[in-house]
Enzyme design. Structure first.
Site, PDB file in Angstrom:
ATOM      1  N   GLU A 153      10.628  -2.789   3.486  1.00  0.00           N
ATOM      2  CA  GLU A 153      10.257  -3.671   4.585  1.00  0.00           C
ATOM      3  C   GLU A 153       9.124  -3.049   5.420  1.00  0.00           C
ATOM      4  O   GLU A 153       8.826  -1.852   5.275  1.00  0.00           O
ATOM      5  CB  GLU A 153      11.498  -3.913   5.466  1.00  0.00           C
ATOM      6  CG  GLU A 153      12.674  -4.568   4.735  1.00  0.00           C
ATOM      7  CD  GLU A 153      12.505  -6.076   4.498  1.00  0.00           C
ATOM      8  OE1 GLU A 153      11.366  -6.532   4.272  1.00  0.00           O
ATOM      9  OE2 GLU A 153      13.514  -6.796   4.516  1.00  0.00           O
ATOM     10  N   ASN A 190       6.737 -11.143   4.714  1.00  0.00           N
ATOM     11  CA  ASN A 190       6.383 -10.060   5.638  1.00  0.00           C
ATOM     12  C   ASN A 190       5.648  -8.920   4.924  1.00  0.00           C
ATOM     13  O   ASN A 190       5.416  -7.876   5.509  1.00  0.00           O
ATOM     14  CB  ASN A 190       7.644  -9.518   6.332  1.00  0.00           C
ATOM     15  CG  ASN A 190       8.654  -8.917   5.360  1.00  0.00           C
ATOM     16  OD1 ASN A 190       8.393  -8.845   4.154  1.00  0.00           O
ATOM     17  ND2 ASN A 190       9.791  -8.491   5.870  1.00  0.00           N
ATOM     18  N   HIS A 236       6.728  -7.295   2.194  1.00  0.00           N
ATOM     19  CA  HIS A 236       7.549  -6.292   1.508  1.00  0.00           C
ATOM     20  C   HIS A 236       7.332  -6.348  -0.008  1.00  0.00           C
ATOM     21  O   HIS A 236       7.018  -7.392  -0.570  1.00  0.00           O
ATOM     22  CB  HIS A 236       9.036  -6.388   1.884  1.00  0.00           C
ATOM     23  CG  HIS A 236       9.802  -7.524   1.295  1.00  0.00           C
ATOM     24  ND1 HIS A 236      10.973  -7.993   1.851  1.00  0.00           N
ATOM     25  CD2 HIS A 236       9.605  -8.290   0.189  1.00  0.00           C
ATOM     26  CE1 HIS A 236      11.436  -8.974   1.114  1.00  0.00           C
ATOM     27  NE2 HIS A 236      10.636  -9.182   0.108  1.00  0.00           N
ATOM     28  N   ASP A 253      15.458  -3.565  -7.202  1.00  0.00           N
ATOM     29  CA  ASP A 253      16.442  -3.464  -6.125  1.00  0.00           C
ATOM     30  C   ASP A 253      17.774  -4.124  -6.459  1.00  0.00           C
ATOM     31  O   ASP A 253      17.906  -4.826  -7.469  1.00  0.00           O
ATOM     32  CB  ASP A 253      15.864  -4.056  -4.817  1.00  0.00           C
ATOM     33  CG  ASP A 253      15.050  -5.317  -5.060  1.00  0.00           C
ATOM     34  OD1 ASP A 253      15.326  -6.025  -6.039  1.00  0.00           O
ATOM     35  OD2 ASP A 253      14.130  -5.585  -4.276  1.00  0.00           O
TER      36      ASP A 253
HETATM   37  P1  PGA Z   1      10.739 -14.772  -3.768  1.00  0.00           P
HETATM   38  O1  PGA Z   1      10.932 -13.267  -3.320  1.00  0.00           O
HETATM   39  O2  PGA Z   1      10.106 -14.748  -5.123  1.00  0.00           O
HETATM   40  O3  PGA Z   1      12.120 -15.339  -3.804  1.00  0.00           O
HETATM   41  O4  PGA Z   1       9.851 -15.415  -2.758  1.00  0.00           O
HETATM   42  C1  PGA Z   1       9.859 -12.385  -3.417  1.00  0.00           C
HETATM   43  C2  PGA Z   1      10.176 -11.103  -2.692  1.00  0.00           C
HETATM   44  O5  PGA Z   1      10.884 -11.139  -1.672  1.00  0.00           O
HETATM   45  O6  PGA Z   1       9.696 -10.055  -3.134  1.00  0.00           O
END
Ligand code: PGA
Length: 241
Positions: free
Chosen positions: A143, A136, A138, A67
């Site tokens: 999302e 959450n 994702h 992304d």
């Molecule tokens: P993070 O992000 O490693 O900063 O917790 C993971 C994600 O949102 O996929």
């Protein structure tokens, strides 16, 4: 879906780095799907160390990031392109034309997104896709509620994601509210997937995933229950058992 708890977060990251290294060693034309975020920082640090101390031909690999924030200047220090250069690309022998990101500017967005999906699948799919997970559920920036058949596209980030990512910005107002993400359908086409989750904040979602029997679009990562080769790597803090 298999789960492995490696205890210390440093070991969990090292394990994922070694799997990426092995994938390239096995197939020098490997396509890798790469993730960003705090969880991945030690993975790339370990991968850089591995690559710098062991000969590995990187000249034919291709990498595809999950992304990028929508319309954020790619040169900005908050961009995921910058993140990848800072943590990985600048420290290894890889050319600019070997790494790809979803296009994040509005012009021709739909066509560019389709082209990204096409490029990912051209000749053969991603050999190894690395994923983090949001609190959450994702994966990428897909999302909760994302249809499982979604391709690469522009998305609106949830409040939970914006709040979680605020730590990388000066203030929460600076966090972009939109991004372009590889779709769930695209991710599912990868041959092999490793999801890394470390730290107490990920425990609840990993526990939920561990106890699910059927995929549910409310928890995007649960789509992985349908994939034949997924390994979820955790540390003690995020472990479901
Ligand atoms: P993070 O992000 O490693 O900063 O917790 C993971 C994600 O949102 O996929």
């Amino acid at each position: 879906m298999e789960f492995i708890n490696l205890g210390k977060s440093t070991l969990a990251a090292e394990y994922v780095a070694i799997e990426i290294f092995r994938q390239i060693q096995k197939n020098k034309r490997s396509k890798l799907g790469l993730a960003t975020g705090g969880t991945m920082e030690p993975v790339y640090a370990d991968l850089v160390k591995l690559i710098q101390s062991n000969p590995l031909d990187l000249s034919e690999i291709q990498t595809f990031n999950l992304d990028e924030y929508f319309e954020l200047d790619k040169e900005s220090t908050q961009s995921y392109l910058y993140y990848m250069k800072h943590h990985l690309f600048n420290h290894i022998d890889i050319r600019d034309e070997q790494y790809y990101f979803p296009d994040n500017d509005a012009e021709n967005l739909e066509e560019d997104n389709k082209a990204y999906d096409y490029m990912i699948m051209q000749d053969f799919p991603i050999n190894l896709q690395i994923l983090g997970i949001g609190t959450n559920g994702h994966i990428g920036f897909n999302e909760p509620g994302t249809p499982f058949d979604s391709g690469t596209r522009m998305v609106h980030l949830t409040e939970e994601t914006i709040t979680a990512n605020a730590r990388f910005f000066d203030s929460i107002e600076d966090v972009p509210t939109k991004a372009v993400t590889m779709g769930i359908r695209t991710i599912m086409k990868s041959n092999r997937i490793i999801l890394l989750a470390t730290g107490e904040k990920k425990k609840a979602i990993i526990n939920k995933l561990f106890n699910m029997t059927y995929p549910d679009e409310a928890i995007p990562a649960s789509v992985l229950l349908h994939h034949p080769d997924v390994l979820v790597v955790t540390d003690d803090a995020a472990s479901p058992y």
